[in-house]
Design an enzyme around this catalytic site. Structure first.
Site, PDB file in Angstrom:
ATOM      1  CE  LYS A  40      -1.016   0.049   5.433  1.00  0.00           C
ATOM      2  NZ  LYS A  40      -1.905   0.087   6.133  1.00  0.00           N
ATOM      3  NE  ARG A  41       5.840   2.776   3.856  1.00  0.00           N
ATOM      4  CZ  ARG A  41       6.397   3.879   4.886  1.00  0.00           C
ATOM      5  NH1 ARG A  41       8.194   3.595   3.993  1.00  0.00           N
ATOM      6  NH2 ARG A  41       6.890   4.513   5.486  1.00  0.00           N
TER       7      ARG A  41
END
Ligand code: GLU
Length: 492
Positions: free
Chosen positions: A253-254
Site C-alpha cells: 500500500k506504500r
C-alpha cells in the site's frame, strides 16, 4: 473425496486485493472439481483484529462475486468459522501434543530468549531457537511451573536434516530443519498462534487443498510436522505467486492502492476486477483477456498458473474496466452500475450532512460534492499558490501525512484527527494552516466540505492516493529526498 478449499483472512485492516486473488483461485479450484469453498476468519491476533475489518472483507469478497459455501455469516457443519470462538479446541490439541512429547511448555523470559539468540549468533549458528536451547534444568522448570510463571507452548522440531515438502506448483521444496525454530503454538495468554490454529482447523474443516500466498512457504515444514504429530493426512499445498507492483516489488500500500474498497470507490466494476485478478499468473486456454467468473471456473486448471510474479497493473485494470463499461453494459446496466457505485442511499446519506448546511439550491450540491464522486482531483502546482509554504515543506507535510495514515487501523474521523494533531505539533502549525494543502489535495479546491469528514468518507486508500497525487503534482520526491524524509520521519 470432496475437494474443499478455503480462504483464511486475518481481519486486521482493509480488504486486500491479494486476499481476493487467493480467494478467487481457491473458489475456481473447488468449483472445477465440484467441491466446496470455505471462508474462515483467522482472528487470533486479538489486538489487531477488528469486527469492522471482518465485515469489510466479507462485503468486498461478496461484491466481487466470490461466494463461499460455509463461513461465519452463512454457517455450516464445521463451525464456528471464527478462530476466536474455537479457543478450547486449540488448547485441547496443544495438550495432546504435550502429552505425546511433541510439544513442551517453555518458561523462558524474553530477556533469556534474547541472550540465547545472541549466543547462537556468536557461535555462527542460525538464529532459530531449538528445543535443546530452550530447555531449562528440571529443577528450574519445576520451580517456574510451581510459581505459576507465564509460559508458552512450543513444538518440538528436529535439530538437523532436510524437510521435504511437496507443492502442487513448485514440486519438491527442501528446507533445512536447522533453520526451523521451536515454533510457539499457544501464546502465554492461551491463544493459539497461526500455525496451530491453521493446521487444526484445516483438518477439522476437512480441507483437502490449501492454495495460499507464497509468503507462507516457510511455514510449510512446521505445518507438515504438526500433521505428522497429530497423525493426520495433510491437505495438498499450493503456494501461489505474490502480486507485484509494475516495478516488480511486492504489491504494497506504500506504492499502490491495495484495498478493494479503493477500487470500489474509484468506480471499477466488480466483474472487471475479478476478471483482472484471474489474469494474475493465469490465463485462459485461448489467452483471451476478458472472461467471466463462470468462464474462468469452467476452464480452470491450476497447472496453468505461472510462477513469475504477476504484475498488478492499474493501467491494465483501468483499460479492462473501460472495455466492460463501454461494451458490456446496455443503458439499463450502466444506470444500475452507476447507482450501485455511488448514487445510492447508503453512500449519499454519508455525504448529505456535509453539504446540506452549505447550499441554497439543490443544484449547488453536485459542484460542492464533486470530490466524493471522482478519482484524482484536477490540480496543478498553481492550485497550491495560496498556501503560504515552500514547495519542499508542502511535499514533506503531505508525505508525512501519507505515512501516518498508512498505520491507521480504524479509518474513522477521530483516529485521523489524532494523526493530524500529532503532525500539527511536529510542524508547529495551527490545524487550519496544516489542513490548507490537505484540503486542496483531497477536494481539489480551497473551499468545499469538511476535509476531515471527507477523508473518513472516501476511505484510506483513496485518501492516500490523492495525497500521493498531490505530491507528484508538486514535483514528486526524488530517491535522495525520500531517504532524508524517512530519516526525519523516523525520528518523529
Ligand atoms: N491467516 C492467514 C492470512 O492472513 C492465512 C494463511 C493461510 O492461508 O494459511 O493470510
Amino acid at each position: 473425496m470432496t475437494v474443499r478449499t478455503r480462504i483464511a483472512p486475518s481481519p486486521t485492516g482493509d480488504p486486500h486485493v491479494g486476499t481476493a486473488y487467493i480467494a478467487l483461485f481457491n473458489l475456481c479450484f473447488a468449483r472445477q472439481h465440484g467441491g466446496e469453498f470455505i471462508l474462515r476468519i483467522e482472528d487470533t491476533d486479538r489486538v489487531r483484529s477488528t469486527t469492522e475489518s471482518e465485515q469489510m472483507i466479507l462485503d468486498s469478497l461478496r461484491w466481487l462475486g466470490l461466494e463461499w459455501d460455509e463461513g461465519p455469516d452463512v454457517g455450516g457443519p464445521h463451525g464456528p468459522y471464527r478462530q476466536s470462538e474455537r479457543g478450547d479446541i486449540y488448547a485441547e490439541h496443544a495438550q495432546r501434543l504435550i502429552e505425546a512429547g511433541h510439544a513442551f511448555k517453555c518458561y523462558r523470559t524474553s530477556e533469556e530468549l534474547d541472550e540465547l539468540r545472541e549466543e547462537r549468533k556468536a557461535a555462527g549458528q542460525h538464529l532459530a531457537l531449538k528445543p535443546a536451547d530452550l530447555a531449562l534444568e528440571p529443577q528450574e522448570q519445576e520451580r517456574r511451573e510451581r510459581e505459576g510463571m507465564p509460559y508458552v507452548v512450543r513444538m518440538m522440531v528436529p535439530d538437523s536434516g532436510t524437510c521435504v515438502v511437496e507443492d502442487m506448483l513448485r514440486g519438491t521444496i527442501e528446507v533445512d530443519w536447522g533453520q526451523v525454530d521451536a515454533q510457539i503454538l499457544l501464546k502465554s495468554d492461551g491463544m493459539p498462534t497461526y500455525h496451530l490454529a491453521n493446521v487444526v482447523d484445516d483438518h477439522l474443516m476437512s480441507i483437502t487443498h490449501v492454495l495460499r500466498g507464497e509468503e507462507w512457504i516457510n511455514s510449510a515444514p512446521k505445518h507438515q510436522l504438526l500433521y505428522e504429530y497429530f497423525g493426520w493426512d495433510m491437505p495438498r499445498l499450493c503456494h501461489m505467486p505474490l502480486l507485484r507492483n509494475p516495478d516488480k516489488s511486492k504489491l504494497s500500500k506504500r506504492k499502490n492502492p491495495t484495498s478493494i474498497n479503493y477500487y470500489r470507490r474509484m468506480g471499477f466494476l466488480p466483474q472487471a476486477v475479478t476478471n483482472y485478478l484471474g489474469r494474475m499468473g493465469w490465463s485462459m486456454p485461448d489467452e483471451r483477456e476478458k472472461f467471466s467468473l463462470e468462464e474462468m471456473m469452467a476452464n480452470f486448471d491450476i497447472q496453468r498458473v505461472s510462477l513469475g510474479g504477476p504484475v498488478f497493473d492499474l493501467d491494465k485494470l483501468t483499460w479492462l474496466n473501460g472495455v466492460y463499461l463501454r461494451e458490456d453494459l446496455d443503458d439499463r446496466g450502466f444506470l444500475q452500475a452507476l447507482m450501485s457505485w455511488a448514487f445510492n442511499e447508503e453512500y449519499l446519506k454519508d455525504i448529505l450532512p456535509q453539504v446540506r448546511t452549505r447550499v441554497d439550491t439543490l443544484s449547488d450540491v453536485a459542484p460542492l460534492a464533486a470530490h466524493f464522486f471522482s478519482g484524482m482531483p484536477a490540480i496543478t502546482e498553481a492550485s497550491f499558490s495560496d498556501v503560504k509554504m515552500e514547495r519542499e515543506d508542502l511535499v514533506k507535510l503531505l508525505q508525512f501525512l501519507v505515512w501516518r495514515f498508512e498505520s491507521v487501523s480504524s479509518w474513522k474521523k477521530d483516529s485521523l484527527l489524532v494523526e493530524v494533531k500529532a503532525l500539527c505539533e511536529h510542524f508547529d502549525l495551527k490545524m487550519k494552516a496544516f489542513l490548507a494543502p490537505v484540503f486542496i489535495a483531497i477536494t481539489g479546491s480551497s473551499s468545499s466540505t469538511s476535509v476531515m469528514d471527507g477523508m473518513a468518507i472516501i476511505g484510506s486508500d483513496m485518501t492516500r492516493a490523492r495525497l500521493r497525487h498531490a505530491i507528484e503534482v508538486l514535483g514528486g520526491v526524488s530517491k535522495k529526498q525520500a531517504k532524508r524524509l524517512e530519516k526525519e520521519y523516523r525520528e518523529l
